[in-house]
Design a protein around this motif. Structure first.
Motif, mmCIF file in Angstrom:
data_model
loop_
_atom_site.group_PDB
_atom_site.id
_atom_site.type_symbol
_atom_site.label_atom_id
_atom_site.label_comp_id
_atom_site.label_asym_id
_atom_site.label_seq_id
_atom_site.Cartn_x
_atom_site.Cartn_y
_atom_site.Cartn_z
ATOM 1 N N TRP A 22 37.643 43.290 31.709
ATOM 2 C CA TRP A 22 38.824 43.150 32.552
ATOM 3 C C TRP A 22 38.863 41.754 33.169
ATOM 4 N N SER A 25 39.630 39.037 30.492
ATOM 5 C CA SER A 25 41.020 39.023 30.037
ATOM 6 C C SER A 25 42.022 38.767 31.161
ATOM 7 N N LEU A 26 41.564 38.660 32.389
ATOM 8 C CA LEU A 26 42.464 38.461 33.529
ATOM 9 C C LEU A 26 43.085 37.067 33.496
ATOM 10 N N ASN A 27 44.386 37.014 33.697
ATOM 11 C CA ASN A 27 45.082 35.737 33.876
ATOM 12 C C ASN A 27 46.209 35.938 34.879
ATOM 13 N N SER A 28 46.810 34.848 35.312
ATOM 14 C CA SER A 28 47.805 34.921 36.382
ATOM 15 C C SER A 28 49.075 35.660 35.956
ATOM 16 N N LYS A 29 49.333 35.746 34.678
ATOM 17 C CA LYS A 29 50.533 36.459 34.193
ATOM 18 C C LYS A 29 50.373 37.979 34.283
ATOM 19 N N ARG A 30 49.131 38.469 34.245
ATOM 20 C CA ARG A 30 48.876 39.915 34.267
ATOM 21 C C ARG A 30 48.819 40.502 35.664
ATOM 22 N N VAL A 31 48.762 39.666 36.692
ATOM 23 C CA VAL A 31 48.629 40.157 38.058
ATOM 24 C C VAL A 31 49.971 40.720 38.527
ATOM 25 N N PRO A 32 50.005 41.997 38.915
ATOM 26 C CA PRO A 32 51.274 42.579 39.400
ATOM 27 C C PRO A 32 51.590 42.072 40.815
ATOM 28 N N TRP A 70 44.119 48.986 40.976
ATOM 29 C CA TRP A 70 44.373 48.062 39.878
ATOM 30 C C TRP A 70 43.113 47.272 39.529
ATOM 31 N N GLU A 113 47.081 31.920 40.907
ATOM 32 C CA GLU A 113 46.099 31.216 40.089
ATOM 33 C C GLU A 113 44.787 31.019 40.840
ATOM 34 N N VAL A 116 42.944 34.422 40.807
ATOM 35 C CA VAL A 116 42.370 34.734 39.492
ATOM 36 C C VAL A 116 41.138 33.867 39.237
#
Length: 168
Positions: A22, A25-32, A70, A113, A116
């Motif tokens: 997790w 693979s985490l990036n700023s686009k995936r953060v709700p 999350w 950013e 993350v």
């Protein structure tokens, strides 16, 4: 011998592997973004009249962090136990600020950013050790054990000789 940290022993290796994947693979686009409370304030510093007119500094806050599902449990534990600079333990909140840009949206993206990047820096998951390394450390452990036993025997003999009253 130092005790292992609780989050290594309490969870199964499967959960640790899932949490590690997790984080990788985490990036700023995936953060709700709906998890965070976003607030805009006036920035400090140079900028002329823009500083006095526009609320461009972004502050995002994630309240009740320890119960946010999350994030994997292992990640939540590490962020709260390792004294993350963004985590306020008294209110159980993650707070991140950015005033690097004159744009609200850019500052909000910078906040995400930063968060993350901070998660990726602070979270650590142990890897698998190869057979050669395991054998090496097993040998070191055995030698240390033998040395300790030998020192105990020497100390015991020393004390036994001190207690002998009649040597002749």
């Amino acid at each position: 011998m130092r005790p292992c940290q609780v989050w290594f022993t309490a969870e199964s290796p499967k959960h640790l592997k899932l949490a590690k994947n997790w984080v990788v693979s985490l990036n700023s686009k995936r953060v709700p973004l709906n998890l965070f409370a976003v607030r805009y304030d006036r920035s400090s510093g140079p900028g002329g009249q823009n500083v006095n007119k526009v609320n461009s500094k972004c502050t995002i806050a994630l309240h009740n962090f320890s119960r946010c599902s999350w994030f994997p449990l292992e990640v939540r534990k590490q962020l709260s136990e390792k004294k993350s600079r963004y985590y306020a333990s008294s209110s159980d909140t993650i707070v991140i600020q950015s005033s690097e840009s004159r744009s609200r949206e850019t500052n909000r993206e910078y906040c995400i950013e930063k968060f993350v990047k901070h998660i990726k820096e602070i979270c650590f998951f142990p890897g698998e050790a190869d057979e050669h390394t395991v054998k090496k450390w097993h040998g070191i452990k055995e030698k240390a054990h033998e040395r300790r036993i030998q020192e105990k025997k020497l100390q015991s003999n020393k004390k036994r000789l001190r207690n002998k009253k009649d040597l002749w």
